[in-house]
Design a protein around this motif. Structure first.
Motif, PDB file in Angstrom:
ATOM      1  N   ASP A  10       0.802  -1.217   0.000  1.00  0.00           N
ATOM      2  CA  ASP A  10       0.000   0.000   0.000  1.00  0.00           C
ATOM      3  C   ASP A  10       0.841   1.277   0.000  1.00  0.00           C
ATOM      4  O   ASP A  10       0.311   2.386   0.077  1.00  0.00           O
ATOM      5  CB  ASP A  10      -0.970   0.013   1.183  1.00  0.00           C
ATOM      6  CG  ASP A  10      -0.260  -0.016   2.536  1.00  0.00           C
ATOM      7  OD1 ASP A  10       0.997  -0.039   2.551  1.00  0.00           O
ATOM      8  OD2 ASP A  10      -0.944  -0.024   3.572  1.00  0.00           O
ATOM      9  N   LEU A  11       2.156   1.160  -0.092  1.00  0.00           N
ATOM     10  CA  LEU A  11       3.022   2.326  -0.163  1.00  0.00           C
ATOM     11  C   LEU A  11       2.697   3.109  -1.441  1.00  0.00           C
ATOM     12  O   LEU A  11       2.649   2.551  -2.536  1.00  0.00           O
ATOM     13  CB  LEU A  11       4.489   1.891  -0.181  1.00  0.00           C
ATOM     14  CG  LEU A  11       5.536   2.997  -0.298  1.00  0.00           C
ATOM     15  CD1 LEU A  11       5.547   3.882   0.932  1.00  0.00           C
ATOM     16  CD2 LEU A  11       6.927   2.393  -0.532  1.00  0.00           C
ATOM     17  N   ILE A  12       2.474   4.418  -1.301  1.00  0.00           N
ATOM     18  CA  ILE A  12       2.129   5.249  -2.445  1.00  0.00           C
ATOM     19  C   ILE A  12       3.394   5.726  -3.146  1.00  0.00           C
ATOM     20  O   ILE A  12       4.261   6.359  -2.540  1.00  0.00           O
ATOM     21  CB  ILE A  12       1.286   6.473  -2.020  1.00  0.00           C
ATOM     22  CG1 ILE A  12       0.010   6.005  -1.324  1.00  0.00           C
ATOM     23  CG2 ILE A  12       0.949   7.342  -3.233  1.00  0.00           C
ATOM     24  CD1 ILE A  12      -0.910   5.158  -2.182  1.00  0.00           C
ATOM     25  N   VAL A  13       3.513   5.404  -4.420  1.00  0.00           N
ATOM     26  CA  VAL A  13       4.643   5.799  -5.258  1.00  0.00           C
ATOM     27  C   VAL A  13       4.092   6.212  -6.612  1.00  0.00           C
ATOM     28  O   VAL A  13       3.292   5.494  -7.206  1.00  0.00           O
ATOM     29  CB  VAL A  13       5.662   4.650  -5.431  1.00  0.00           C
ATOM     30  CG1 VAL A  13       6.799   5.095  -6.351  1.00  0.00           C
ATOM     31  CG2 VAL A  13       6.219   4.201  -4.090  1.00  0.00           C
ATOM     32  N   ASP A  24      11.887   5.131   2.144  1.00  0.00           N
ATOM     33  CA  ASP A  24      10.810   4.938   3.110  1.00  0.00           C
ATOM     34  C   ASP A  24      11.090   3.632   3.848  1.00  0.00           C
ATOM     35  O   ASP A  24      11.343   2.596   3.211  1.00  0.00           O
ATOM     36  CB  ASP A  24       9.460   4.859   2.383  1.00  0.00           C
ATOM     37  CG  ASP A  24       8.281   4.895   3.341  1.00  0.00           C
ATOM     38  OD1 ASP A  24       8.243   4.056   4.268  1.00  0.00           O
ATOM     39  OD2 ASP A  24       7.387   5.738   3.144  1.00  0.00           O
ATOM     40  N   PRO A  25      11.049   3.632   5.185  1.00  0.00           N
ATOM     41  CA  PRO A  25      11.331   2.386   5.931  1.00  0.00           C
ATOM     42  C   PRO A  25      10.430   1.228   5.524  1.00  0.00           C
ATOM     43  O   PRO A  25      10.827   0.062   5.651  1.00  0.00           O
ATOM     44  CB  PRO A  25      11.093   2.788   7.385  1.00  0.00           C
ATOM     45  CG  PRO A  25      11.228   4.273   7.416  1.00  0.00           C
ATOM     46  CD  PRO A  25      10.779   4.768   6.080  1.00  0.00           C
ATOM     47  N   ARG A  26       9.231   1.518   5.013  1.00  0.00           N
ATOM     48  CA  ARG A  26       8.317   0.443   4.611  1.00  0.00           C
ATOM     49  C   ARG A  26       8.800  -0.302   3.366  1.00  0.00           C
ATOM     50  O   ARG A  26       8.333  -1.408   3.086  1.00  0.00           O
ATOM     51  CB  ARG A  26       6.921   1.016   4.365  1.00  0.00           C
ATOM     52  CG  ARG A  26       6.213   1.508   5.633  1.00  0.00           C
ATOM     53  CD  ARG A  26       4.911   2.211   5.302  1.00  0.00           C
ATOM     54  NE  ARG A  26       5.135   3.464   4.582  1.00  0.00           N
ATOM     55  CZ  ARG A  26       4.170   4.219   4.066  1.00  0.00           C
ATOM     56  NH1 ARG A  26       2.904   3.819   4.171  1.00  0.00           N
ATOM     57  NH2 ARG A  26       4.458   5.351   3.449  1.00  0.00           N
ATOM     58  N   GLN A  27       9.724   0.291   2.639  1.00  0.00           N
ATOM     59  CA  GLN A  27      10.222  -0.365   1.429  1.00  0.00           C
ATOM     60  C   GLN A  27      10.886  -1.704   1.733  1.00  0.00           C
ATOM     61  O   GLN A  27      10.794  -2.636   0.942  1.00  0.00           O
ATOM     62  CB  GLN A  27      11.239   0.534   0.719  1.00  0.00           C
ATOM     63  CG  GLN A  27      10.665   1.705  -0.052  1.00  0.00           C
ATOM     64  CD  GLN A  27      11.759   2.495  -0.733  1.00  0.00           C
ATOM     65  OE1 GLN A  27      12.129   3.569  -0.281  1.00  0.00           O
ATOM     66  NE2 GLN A  27      12.303   1.948  -1.811  1.00  0.00           N
TER      67      GLN A  27
END
Length: 273
Positions: A10-13, A198-201
């Motif tokens: 769900d990370l927005i890129v 981003d740490p979520r990557q």
């Protein structure tokens, strides 16, 4: 399940979630979703081919001579799947954040092969080849050595520089630089010393890597590929006017020189008598 429905993606890129970006690439046929949920590139990065003695095409991969050492990132996954499709060329992959390279630029095929010998006499992963056909690179030939971290590249640099400087076919005029990651990252995302992650990557990329299926290269013999890649380098050297290709043909021209004619008829030679 559509990738957009997976909360891990769900990370927005580039204005959409990574999952939506993947679904779009799948819909356009750029990525294949396999029956077991695996993901693979429908069309791998552009390959180079050459004809063998039987007139059959031989896959040359990226046209470079490779040697795998103690560190080499999964470039097909990181640059192919992640950067081009999941991140739509707007975010550098987390897995590339520590990748640094020493690039050694050479002017002739003779120098390239001398540099390759030095590079392969190290524990590092290397690749050596021609960049004459790459529209975004300005050098003729290049050798790359791969490192995990800038400090590792800096530690290796002085000894490599010394060996290049001392070699009779190379010397101090050969350019060496340390660069970060792939050049296409900087062209799309700006200066490499300003990358942000981003740490979520990290978790997202780990999840995708578990589903990554490398595109097979059926029938590709490594020894044949290396031999044909060298022949392709000889052909490139001939085309760009680099006469040192003769080092690798036993001194025989790749093609018979054509007959040329003077623009004016020579004056007759007068003889006495």
């Amino acid at each position: 399940m559509a990738e957009a429905d997976d909360p891990r993606f769900d990370l927005i890129v580039a204005g959409a979630s990574v999952g939506a970006n993947l679904d779009d690439a799948i819909a356009r046929g750029r990525i294949l979703r396999l029956a077991d949920g695996g993901l693979t590139l429908a069309s791998p990065e552009p390959r180079r081919t050459a004809e063998n003695g039987d007139g059959e095409g031989v896959d040359l991969g990226d046209g470079f001579l490779h040697r795998r050492g103690d560190f080499r990132p999964h470039c097909g996954f990181l640059n192919g799947l992640l950067f081009h499709h999941a991140y739509r060329q707007t975010q550098v992959p987390f897995g590339c954040r520590t990748c640094f390279k020493i690039k050694i630029e050479t002017h002739t095929l003779r120098q390239l092969m001398a540099t390759r010998a030095i590079a392969e006499d190290t524990p590092y992963s290397t690749k050596s080849g021609s960049e004459a056909d790459l529209p975004t690179n300005a050098c003729r030939y290049a050798t790359y050595l791969y490192f995990s971290g800038l400090d590792a590249a800096r530690r290796a640099f002085p000894e490599l520089r010394r060996r290049i400087d001392d070699h009779p076919d190379l010397g101090t005029g050969i350019q060496m630089v340390i660069k970060r990651g792939c050049s296409n990252f900087e062209r799309k995302c700006g200066p490499s010393d300003q990358y942000r992650f981003d740490p979520r990557q990290e978790a997202l990329e780990d999840a995708l890597h578990r589903r990554w299926v490398k595109t097979p290269r059926s029938g590709r013999n490594p020894d044949t590929t290396r031999a044909m890649t060298l022949l392709a380098l000889v052909a490139i050297a001939y085309r760009i006017g680099d006469p040192t290709y003769l080092d690798f043909t036993g001194g025989r021209p790749l093609h018979t020189p054509l007959v040329s004619y003077p623009p004016e008829e020579p004056a007759p030679v007068m003889t006495p008598g």
